[in-house]
Design a protein around this motif. Structure first.
Motif, PDB file in Angstrom:
ATOM      1  N   SER A   7       5.131 -11.605   2.749  1.00 40.73           N
ATOM      2  CA  SER A   7       4.530 -11.073   1.536  1.00 40.73           C
ATOM      3  C   SER A   7       4.471  -9.557   1.659  1.00 40.73           C
ATOM      4  O   SER A   7       4.257  -9.035   2.755  1.00 40.73           O
ATOM      5  CB  SER A   7       3.120 -11.631   1.379  1.00 40.73           C
ATOM      6  N   PRO A   8       4.641  -8.830   0.547  1.00 39.69           N
ATOM      7  CA  PRO A   8       4.499  -7.369   0.616  1.00 39.69           C
ATOM      8  C   PRO A   8       3.091  -6.933   1.019  1.00 39.69           C
ATOM      9  O   PRO A   8       2.882  -5.783   1.378  1.00 39.69           O
ATOM     10  CB  PRO A   8       4.831  -6.892  -0.796  1.00 39.69           C
ATOM     11  N   LEU A   9       2.147  -7.853   0.991  1.00 43.08           N
ATOM     12  CA  LEU A   9       0.768  -7.538   1.361  1.00 43.08           C
ATOM     13  C   LEU A   9       0.522  -7.669   2.863  1.00 43.08           C
ATOM     14  O   LEU A   9      -0.548  -7.322   3.351  1.00 43.08           O
ATOM     15  CB  LEU A   9      -0.194  -8.474   0.619  1.00 43.08           C
ATOM     16  N   THR A  10       1.495  -8.170   3.614  1.00 43.49           N
ATOM     17  CA  THR A  10       1.322  -8.411   5.044  1.00 43.49           C
ATOM     18  C   THR A  10       1.105  -7.106   5.803  1.00 43.49           C
ATOM     19  O   THR A  10       1.828  -6.134   5.598  1.00 43.49           O
ATOM     20  CB  THR A  10       2.547  -9.156   5.612  1.00 43.49           C
ATOM     21  N   LYS A  27       4.723  -3.900  19.992  1.00 43.79           N
ATOM     22  CA  LYS A  27       5.128  -3.094  18.839  1.00 43.79           C
ATOM     23  C   LYS A  27       5.371  -3.995  17.625  1.00 43.79           C
ATOM     24  O   LYS A  27       5.884  -5.094  17.750  1.00 43.79           O
ATOM     25  CB  LYS A  27       6.419  -2.341  19.173  1.00 43.79           C
ATOM     26  N   VAL A  28       5.002  -3.497  16.454  1.00 48.80           N
ATOM     27  CA  VAL A  28       5.305  -4.149  15.183  1.00 48.80           C
ATOM     28  C   VAL A  28       5.931  -3.092  14.289  1.00 48.80           C
ATOM     29  O   VAL A  28       5.373  -2.017  14.103  1.00 48.80           O
ATOM     30  CB  VAL A  28       4.047  -4.725  14.495  1.00 48.80           C
ATOM     31  N   GLU A  29       7.100  -3.396  13.763  1.00 47.96           N
ATOM     32  CA  GLU A  29       7.815  -2.451  12.900  1.00 47.96           C
ATOM     33  C   GLU A  29       8.273  -3.175  11.634  1.00 47.96           C
ATOM     34  O   GLU A  29       9.027  -4.137  11.707  1.00 47.96           O
ATOM     35  CB  GLU A  29       9.022  -1.889  13.649  1.00 47.96           C
ATOM     36  N   PHE A  30       7.795  -2.712  10.480  1.00 46.63           N
ATOM     37  CA  PHE A  30       8.189  -3.294   9.203  1.00 46.63           C
ATOM     38  C   PHE A  30       9.460  -2.630   8.686  1.00 46.63           C
ATOM     39  O   PHE A  30       9.631  -1.415   8.825  1.00 46.63           O
ATOM     40  CB  PHE A  30       7.079  -3.118   8.156  1.00 46.63           C
ATOM     41  N   LYS A  31      10.321  -3.437   8.087  1.00 50.23           N
ATOM     42  CA  LYS A  31      11.560  -2.928   7.495  1.00 50.23           C
ATOM     43  C   LYS A  31      11.795  -3.636   6.167  1.00 50.23           C
ATOM     44  O   LYS A  31      11.296  -4.721   5.941  1.00 50.23           O
ATOM     45  CB  LYS A  31      12.745  -3.199   8.429  1.00 50.23           C
ATOM     46  N   THR A  32      12.557  -2.977   5.311  1.00 55.39           N
ATOM     47  CA  THR A  32      12.936  -3.564   4.025  1.00 55.39           C
ATOM     48  C   THR A  32      14.433  -3.823   4.028  1.00 55.39           C
ATOM     49  O   THR A  32      15.209  -2.993   4.499  1.00 55.39           O
ATOM     50  CB  THR A  32      12.581  -2.608   2.866  1.00 55.39           C
ATOM     51  N   ILE A  33      14.823  -4.966   3.511  1.00 58.06           N
ATOM     52  CA  ILE A  33      16.244  -5.276   3.398  1.00 58.06           C
ATOM     53  C   ILE A  33      16.807  -4.388   2.298  1.00 58.06           C
ATOM     54  O   ILE A  33      16.318  -4.414   1.168  1.00 58.06           O
ATOM     55  CB  ILE A  33      16.460  -6.771   3.097  1.00 58.06           C
ATOM     56  N   PRO A  34      17.805  -3.566   2.624  1.00 55.95           N
ATOM     57  CA  PRO A  34      18.352  -2.613   1.641  1.00 55.95           C
ATOM     58  C   PRO A  34      18.774  -3.297   0.336  1.00 55.95           C
ATOM     59  O   PRO A  34      19.354  -4.381   0.348  1.00 55.95           O
ATOM     60  CB  PRO A  34      19.570  -2.025   2.358  1.00 55.95           C
ATOM     61  N   GLY A  35      18.429  -2.651  -0.765  1.00 53.63           N
ATOM     62  CA  GLY A  35      18.785  -3.161  -2.083  1.00 53.63           C
ATOM     63  C   GLY A  35      17.870  -4.256  -2.604  1.00 53.63           C
ATOM     64  O   GLY A  35      18.119  -4.835  -3.648  1.00 53.63           O
ATOM     65  N   THR A  36      16.817  -4.567  -1.842  1.00 49.95           N
ATOM     66  CA  THR A  36      15.874  -5.604  -2.268  1.00 49.95           C
ATOM     67  C   THR A  36      14.445  -5.098  -2.057  1.00 49.95           C
ATOM     68  O   THR A  36      14.236  -4.016  -1.520  1.00 49.95           O
ATOM     69  CB  THR A  36      16.045  -6.900  -1.446  1.00 49.95           C
TER      70      THR A  36
END
Length: 110
Positions: A7-10, A27-36
Motif C-alpha cells: 500500500s502507498p501508506l506503508t 535496512k529498509v529502502e522503498f522504491k517505485t516501479i518506473p511508470g507506475t
C-alpha cells in the motif's frame, strides 16, 4: 528480501514490525516501479536466517493488503535473474532440463 504489493501508506516502521520477528533488519529502502504508482521495498537482514524466515511471510496483511515477499528483485528482469546461471540452464536449470544436461556433459560412454 523484496516486499511487493505494498500500500502507498506503508511505512518503514510497519515493515519492520511485520518482518522483525524474522531477524535483525539492517535496512529498509522503498522504491517505485518506473511508470507506475506501485511501490516495493528492499529489506536487508543481518543474516541469511532472517531472509529465509521472511520469505515465508508472503500473504501477511499490511494496511489491508496481502504483501508478497521474495528474494528476486522485481526490477531485475528475467535477463538479470538468469545471469551467471547459463551452465545450469537459466532458471529452468534447477529442473530436469538444466541439471540433466549438466549430468550428460559429465557422463562418458565406454
Amino acid at each position: 528480501v523484496f516486499c511487493k504489493n505494498l500500500s502507498p501508506l506503508t511505512t518503514e516502521a510497519q515493515l519492520k514490525h511485520a518482518l522483525g520477528e524474522c531477524g535483525a533488519i539492517t535496512k529498509v529502502e522503498f522504491k517505485t516501479i518506473p511508470g507506475t504508482t506501485q511501490m516495493y521495498a528492499r529489506v536487508d537482514f543481518f543474516d541469511s536466517a532472517g531472509v529465509a524466515m521472511a520469505s515465508g511471510k508472503t500473504g501477511t496483511m499490511l494496511n489491508s493488503v496481502p504483501i508478497s515477499v521474495t528474494v528476486l528483485d522485481p526490477m531485475a528482469g528475467a535477463g538479470a535473474a538468469t545471469a551467471g546461471l547459463s551452465g545450469l540452464g537459466g532458471i529452468g536449470g534447477f529442473g530436469m532440463g538444466g541439471l540433466g544436461m549438466m549430468g550428460m556433459n559429465t557422463v562418458r560412454a565406454p
